[in-house]
Design a protein around this motif. Sequence first.
Motif, PDB file in Angstrom:
ATOM      1  N   THR A  91       0.841  -1.191   0.000  1.00  0.00           N
ATOM      2  CA  THR A  91       0.000   0.000   0.000  1.00  0.00           C
ATOM      3  C   THR A  91       0.878   1.244   0.000  1.00  0.00           C
ATOM      4  N   SER A  92       0.230   2.389  -0.055  1.00  0.00           N
ATOM      5  CA  SER A  92       0.964   3.648   0.004  1.00  0.00           C
ATOM      6  C   SER A  92       1.633   3.857   1.354  1.00  0.00           C
ATOM      7  N   ASP A  98       9.091   4.596  -0.783  1.00  0.00           N
ATOM      8  CA  ASP A  98       9.029   5.959  -0.264  1.00  0.00           C
ATOM      9  C   ASP A  98      10.422   6.552  -0.082  1.00  0.00           C
ATOM     10  N   PRO A 620       3.307   2.836  -5.318  1.00  0.00           N
ATOM     11  CA  PRO A 620       2.395   3.900  -4.877  1.00  0.00           C
ATOM     12  C   PRO A 620       3.126   5.154  -4.437  1.00  0.00           C
ATOM     13  N   GLN A 623       2.240   7.626   1.289  1.00  0.00           N
ATOM     14  CA  GLN A 623       1.111   8.207   2.010  1.00  0.00           C
ATOM     15  C   GLN A 623       1.510   9.495   2.722  1.00  0.00           C
ATOM     16  N   GLN A 640      -2.662   9.914  -6.682  1.00  0.00           N
ATOM     17  CA  GLN A 640      -2.132   8.579  -6.404  1.00  0.00           C
ATOM     18  C   GLN A 640      -2.197   7.696  -7.649  1.00  0.00           C
ATOM     19  N   TYR A 644      -3.977   1.659  -5.790  1.00  0.00           N
ATOM     20  CA  TYR A 644      -3.513   1.742  -4.409  1.00  0.00           C
ATOM     21  C   TYR A 644      -4.463   2.595  -3.594  1.00  0.00           C
TER      22      TYR A 644
END
Length: 645
Positions: A91-92, A98, A620, A623, A640, A644
């Motif tokens: 997921t993000s 990241d 992704p 977040q 986004q 995702y």
Amino acid sequence: MGASALLVALSLGSCSDFLEEQPRSIFTPEDFKTANGINGGITSMYAHLRYIYGQAYYYNACLTGTDEVTYAQSADGNFRDMDFSGVGNLTSVTSRADVVWGETYPIINTASGIIENAALAGGISPSLVAEAYFFRAFDYFLLVQTFGGVPLDLGSGELKFNISPILTSNRNTVPEVYTKAVFPDLLKAIEDLPDVPRLTGAVTKTVAKFYLAKAYLTYAWWLENPKNIPTYPQADRVDPDGQTSAWYFQQAYNIAAEAIDNPGPYNLQPTYYDVNVATNDRNSELLLYADHTEDSELYNGGSLSYGSGGAPDNFAGWMMTWNYTGVTSARRTNWASEDLVNSVQREASQPLGRPWTRMAPTINVITETFADKTNDSRYDGTFTTVYRANWDKAGVADATLYNANNLPIQPGDAVLTFLNEEPSTPIDYSNSSYKSSIGVGVLPNRADYVVSPQGISRRVYPGLWKLGPYRTDSGTGLGQPNAASTRPFNIAKFSEFYFVAAEAAVKGAAVQAGKSARELINVIRARAGVWRWDNNGNVEKLADNSGAMVAATPAQITIDYILAERSREYYGEGYRWYDLIRTQTWADLARTYRIGGMDVGDHTPSTFTRTIQPFHYLRPIPQGQLDAMNMTSAEKQTYQNPGYD
């Protein structure tokens, strides 16, 4: 927090311990009007490589879930989520790509500041500014491969230096990122960079040529889109300059072939062992690396005695290091508990290092990718398959211990061996009185415990020798095995020019005499057949199997064969996910794999199936980026990558 706000928040604070200059959390245009500011900005660009390469969680994102690597026994969600085999969900929030988003934008902005303002500093050579062009292109190339289209405007206009945080952001398309940022910046870097690096490890024309060739190759695949993989933001697969995928494949071939003929100070090492042995780090085959040192904690970027498990430490090598320290031998043949000794101690040496057991090679890697372990030196030059007794370095005085079959061993002897092939006599994995606590097997008349290729599990598997640590300050002891590696983490190698040109040739590029895809690949394969050291036999081995290697190369080279050859050459170095998404083969090549379980003594392989969807070919947007932007939920959803949550 848009892209610009994110970069202002991070900027150079994370790199300050690498620099002698006064630490700064932000650069202004005035800084880049001084030589000190320019030099500090350039230094930060090399320093930022250590926050990406050697950072184990990003390393995991490059390998776990591919046909090279799955999660190991001690893996947490960071690793399970990347496997796509039903044990986690990417997921993000959980994606460790990241790292790329967070560490590239500050440097992109710094590069823009140097490019815009360096002329005002006076006395700054174009070749130094060219390093800023290179790194801006390098980071945008990494971003566009990972996420698709990304922002070129950080708040002050496209590719402009920005110091005003904004809380919105707009993503450019993939073609815009390549044709506005990556290609022009690399062409400018090639024009102005020197042929010879100004400092050891600094970028040159050849390094910039490599990234331009690889960017052309990657973009050509994107334009062709043979598997109809979606892109985002949505864009027609049309080049703004009107060129075709065939044109870009040809350009990739031409640049790579020219660099092979005119390499500057770079060349292939004589053997594969020479490329990866720690005593030969920073050799002439290496184009770019994230550097470290054992001479200074300041310049290493972290402790020399204990690894933090975070950047800028180089701790990627821990991830595929299993807990070999569980191997026990005995002082006496009755194997009383008080007589047990850990015969392979944790050591700061290249075959060993700090065990984390987070990532593991699959059985398929051992039996298929590295099927030829006799002629081809690359299996021996990639994995630790023999674990040798070193209890004497820990101060244990016993000259002899008893191991498998109650046979004696001395320091330096093999305690555990991962066999190259399945033995004709079945391995006894049952629980006997002289069994190591890690549940490995025995064969008659052998003093070493054994595991066969089909017995490799998530708990017990060959270690990744090529990334193992190395120190010159260990003396006669175990050294600092809990410290992060002080070796450089290699990012790009001269050998990859041969692969780029061969891949472009398979995709239809017109070839030069002597540089067909097969001829290019055979340069690498011939080198792989040359041995000067039997790594796991721990003995000199002078052998030239290049003829057999070349003869075994298929007459017709395919993309799948190039990918298999790339895996043999670069296994475990962090290339694989990008190779598979570029060629759109990830779902095909990584769909299933085999490996044993997590329990002690579980050597029964199972087959696992991954579910890789087309949208997974982009990672992704993190977040944290979405949460920090002052945008509506609908705008964030549009920002986004689809698929995702």
